[in-house]
Write a protein that holds these residues in place. Structure first.
Motif, PDB file in Angstrom:
ATOM      1  N   SER A 192       0.816  -1.217   0.000  1.00  0.00           N
ATOM      2  CA  SER A 192       0.000   0.000   0.000  1.00  0.00           C
ATOM      3  C   SER A 192       0.851   1.268   0.000  1.00  0.00           C
ATOM      4  O   SER A 192       0.311   2.365  -0.002  1.00  0.00           O
ATOM      5  CB  SER A 192      -0.931  -0.004   1.214  1.00  0.00           C
ATOM      6  OG  SER A 192      -0.200   0.296   2.377  1.00  0.00           O
TER       7      SER A 192
ATOM      8  N   ASN B 236      12.489   4.468 -10.149  1.00  0.00           N
ATOM      9  CA  ASN B 236      12.669   3.499  -9.069  1.00  0.00           C
ATOM     10  C   ASN B 236      12.186   2.126  -9.516  1.00  0.00           C
ATOM     11  O   ASN B 236      11.323   2.019 -10.391  1.00  0.00           O
ATOM     12  CB  ASN B 236      11.883   3.945  -7.825  1.00  0.00           C
ATOM     13  CG  ASN B 236      12.701   4.829  -6.921  1.00  0.00           C
ATOM     14  OD1 ASN B 236      13.912   4.653  -6.803  1.00  0.00           O
ATOM     15  ND2 ASN B 236      12.038   5.783  -6.284  1.00  0.00           N
ATOM     16  N   PRO B 237      12.707   1.061  -8.898  1.00  0.00           N
ATOM     17  CA  PRO B 237      12.207  -0.280  -9.201  1.00  0.00           C
ATOM     18  C   PRO B 237      10.760  -0.394  -8.741  1.00  0.00           C
ATOM     19  O   PRO B 237      10.364   0.239  -7.763  1.00  0.00           O
ATOM     20  CB  PRO B 237      13.104  -1.202  -8.369  1.00  0.00           C
ATOM     21  CG  PRO B 237      13.665  -0.342  -7.286  1.00  0.00           C
ATOM     22  CD  PRO B 237      13.755   1.042  -7.852  1.00  0.00           C
TER      23      PRO B 237
ATOM     24  N   ILE C  12       8.368  -2.247  -6.804  1.00  0.00           N
ATOM     25  CA  ILE C  12       8.427  -3.254  -5.733  1.00  0.00           C
ATOM     26  C   ILE C  12       7.296  -4.262  -5.894  1.00  0.00           C
ATOM     27  O   ILE C  12       7.504  -5.475  -5.798  1.00  0.00           O
ATOM     28  CB  ILE C  12       8.370  -2.574  -4.341  1.00  0.00           C
ATOM     29  CG1 ILE C  12       9.519  -1.565  -4.204  1.00  0.00           C
ATOM     30  CG2 ILE C  12       8.424  -3.616  -3.217  1.00  0.00           C
ATOM     31  CD1 ILE C  12       9.376  -0.612  -3.025  1.00  0.00           C
TER      32      ILE C  12
ATOM     33  N   GLY D 144      -2.131  -5.153  -4.489  1.00  0.00           N
ATOM     34  CA  GLY D 144      -1.593  -3.809  -4.714  1.00  0.00           C
ATOM     35  C   GLY D 144      -2.673  -2.769  -4.500  1.00  0.00           C
ATOM     36  O   GLY D 144      -3.855  -3.095  -4.363  1.00  0.00           O
TER      37      GLY D 144
ATOM     38  N   ALA E 121      -3.984   4.382  -6.664  1.00  0.00           N
ATOM     39  CA  ALA E 121      -4.608   5.673  -6.389  1.00  0.00           C
ATOM     40  C   ALA E 121      -4.736   6.403  -7.719  1.00  0.00           C
ATOM     41  O   ALA E 121      -3.736   6.643  -8.386  1.00  0.00           O
ATOM     42  CB  ALA E 121      -3.746   6.464  -5.421  1.00  0.00           C
TER      43      ALA E 121
ATOM     44  N   ARG F  53      -0.357  -5.516 -15.627  1.00  0.00           N
ATOM     45  CA  ARG F  53       1.035  -5.099 -15.829  1.00  0.00           C
ATOM     46  C   ARG F  53       1.939  -5.580 -14.685  1.00  0.00           C
ATOM     47  O   ARG F  53       3.063  -6.005 -14.901  1.00  0.00           O
ATOM     48  CB  ARG F  53       1.088  -3.570 -15.942  1.00  0.00           C
ATOM     49  CG  ARG F  53       2.437  -3.029 -16.355  1.00  0.00           C
ATOM     50  CD  ARG F  53       2.358  -1.549 -16.714  1.00  0.00           C
ATOM     51  NE  ARG F  53       2.316  -0.687 -15.548  1.00  0.00           N
ATOM     52  CZ  ARG F  53       1.382   0.215 -15.312  1.00  0.00           C
ATOM     53  NH1 ARG F  53       0.387   0.391 -16.157  1.00  0.00           N
ATOM     54  NH2 ARG F  53       1.436   0.964 -14.219  1.00  0.00           N
ATOM     55  N   LYS F  54       1.426  -5.504 -13.468  1.00  0.00           N
ATOM     56  CA  LYS F  54       2.259  -5.844 -12.306  1.00  0.00           C
ATOM     57  C   LYS F  54       2.188  -7.316 -11.933  1.00  0.00           C
ATOM     58  O   LYS F  54       3.045  -7.810 -11.226  1.00  0.00           O
ATOM     59  CB  LYS F  54       1.870  -4.972 -11.119  1.00  0.00           C
ATOM     60  CG  LYS F  54       2.260  -3.507 -11.343  1.00  0.00           C
ATOM     61  CD  LYS F  54       1.559  -2.575 -10.392  1.00  0.00           C
ATOM     62  CE  LYS F  54       1.830  -1.130 -10.720  1.00  0.00           C
ATOM     63  NZ  LYS F  54       3.035  -0.593 -10.087  1.00  0.00           N
TER      64      LYS F  54
HETATM   65  N1  CTP Z   1       4.387   0.404  -6.393  1.00  0.00           N
HETATM   66  C1  CTP Z   1       5.553  -0.227  -6.019  1.00  0.00           C
HETATM   67  N2  CTP Z   1       6.756   0.252  -6.441  1.00  0.00           N
HETATM   68  C2  CTP Z   1       6.810   1.341  -7.238  1.00  0.00           C
HETATM   69  C3  CTP Z   1       5.634   1.999  -7.635  1.00  0.00           C
HETATM   70  C4  CTP Z   1       4.430   1.507  -7.185  1.00  0.00           C
HETATM   71  O1  CTP Z   1       5.484  -1.231  -5.294  1.00  0.00           O
HETATM   72  N3  CTP Z   1       8.001   1.781  -7.635  1.00  0.00           N
HETATM   73  C5  CTP Z   1       3.104  -0.156  -5.943  1.00  0.00           C
HETATM   74  C6  CTP Z   1       2.322   0.695  -4.978  1.00  0.00           C
HETATM   75  O2  CTP Z   1       2.653   0.390  -3.635  1.00  0.00           O
HETATM   76  C7  CTP Z   1       0.884   0.290  -5.304  1.00  0.00           C
HETATM   77  C8  CTP Z   1       0.940  -0.028  -6.780  1.00  0.00           C
HETATM   78  O3  CTP Z   1       2.304  -0.307  -7.085  1.00  0.00           O
HETATM   79  O4  CTP Z   1       0.518  -0.885  -4.624  1.00  0.00           O
HETATM   80  C9  CTP Z   1       0.427   1.011  -7.692  1.00  0.00           C
HETATM   81  O5  CTP Z   1       1.155   2.201  -7.506  1.00  0.00           O
HETATM   82  P1  CTP Z   1       0.892   3.383  -8.527  1.00  0.00           P
HETATM   83  O6  CTP Z   1       1.754   4.532  -8.155  1.00  0.00           O
HETATM   84  O7  CTP Z   1      -0.586   3.601  -8.598  1.00  0.00           O
HETATM   85  O8  CTP Z   1       1.369   2.701  -9.894  1.00  0.00           O
HETATM   86  P2  CTP Z   1       2.479   3.069 -10.945  1.00  0.00           P
HETATM   87  O9  CTP Z   1       2.806   1.797 -11.635  1.00  0.00           O
HETATM   88  O10 CTP Z   1       3.618   3.772 -10.295  1.00  0.00           O
HETATM   89  O11 CTP Z   1       1.736   3.997 -11.972  1.00  0.00           O
HETATM   90  P3  CTP Z   1       1.448   5.591 -11.999  1.00  0.00           P
HETATM   91  O12 CTP Z   1       2.031   6.229 -10.762  1.00  0.00           O
HETATM   92  O13 CTP Z   1       2.066   6.064 -13.262  1.00  0.00           O
HETATM   93  O14 CTP Z   1      -0.071   5.688 -12.018  1.00  0.00           O
END
Ligand code: CTP
Ligand code: CA
Length: 226
Positions: free
Chosen positions: A101, A132-133, A135, A152, A155, A170-171
């Motif tokens: 989260s 950033n990677p 996660i 996941g 927002a 995607r994830k």
């Molecule tokens: N998340 C993560 N590591 C990152 C970015 C996001 O683990 N570097 C996780 C967040 O904790 C959340 C989910 O991915 O559970 C979605 O994060 P979000 O910011 O909405 O997704 P992004 O892929 O970063 O897309 P964007 O910000 O472009 O909407």
């Protein structure tokens, strides 16, 4: 049959929860961060622990007490958060449940200054950023260490369903808690979310972050019963 030895449905299960923002340093006194109070993630950690799970909470900088019975690990940058999550995943016990989260900063500064950057007459410095990677994507990747259920958060300020579904595929996670942040969410106690699974979408009525967390924890417990 359906509960652990103490009657709680998640007794004997391990969980890792990320919460709060990350903080990406620019120099020793400055940084980039995301908006996140950590309240929703802390509430999820508390709710999973209430149901008996052994919870590790990987937390960015927030002003919250650790929930009772939860092991908290403090981190700042996204790379530290990733390392802390991986350490938990690589521990002997294995991980049943992952709930990501945290509001992870998408970029960090390339070339963090070792000393304080001083103001100069020529104008502000430019910052070079690197991504950033992800996660959540790393945790969701198939393999022997993959948690049995990976959740996941998303927002979004528009097109919640489309964006949440895109993130789900995607994830590679199992569920996404989709959160419409166009209204009052940050720092507030209430939250209106939709749970997206591979099979459908469940809009939940607006309720407190504690109630959202408890409902999610119960849905997770039901998943392990099935
Ligand atoms: N998340 C993560 N590591 C990152 C970015 C996001 O683990 N570097 C996780 C967040 O904790 C959340 C989910 O991915 O559970 C979605 O994060 P979000 O910011 O909405 O997704 P992004 O892929 O970063 O897309 P964007 O910000 O472009 O909407
Ligand atoms: Ca992001």
């Amino acid at each position: 049959l359906l509960a652990g030895p103490d009657g709680r449905p998640l007794t004997g299960r391990t969980a890792v929860v990320t919460a709060g923002p990350t903080f990406e340093p620019i120099d020793p006194v400055r940084g980039l961060t995301n908006r996140s109070s950590g309240k929703q993630g802390y509430a999820v950690a508390a709710a999973l622990a209430e149901l008996g799970a052994e919870v590790t909470l990987i937390s960015g900088p927030v002003a919250l007490d650790a929930p009772v019975g939860v092991t908290r690990v403090w981190v700042e940058a996204a790379t530290e958060m990733k390392a802390a999550v991986e350490a938990r995943l690589n521990s002997d016990r294995g991980t049943d449940i992952a709930v990501m989260s945290a509001a992870v900063a998408d970029w960090r500064v390339d070339g963090i200054a070792s000393g304080k950057i001083k103001k100069k007459p020529g104008g502000p410095p430019s910052l070079a950023l690197i991504e950033n990677p992800d996660i959540l994507a790393g945790v969701s990747a198939p393999g022997p260490r993959r948690p049995k259920l990976v959740v996941g958060f998303a927002a979004e300020t528009s097109d919640l369903e489309t964006n949440a579904r895109a993130k789900l595929s995607r994830k590679g996670c199992d569920w996404i808690v989709g959160n419409d942040v166009s209204g009052e969410v940050f720092g507030s106690d209430g939250n209106a979310v939709t749970l997206f699974t591979r099979n459908g979408a469940e809009p939940w009525p607006r309720q407190s972050k504690t109630e959202v967390a408890r409902k999610l924890a119960h849905r997770i417990a039901d998943h392990f019963k099935a």
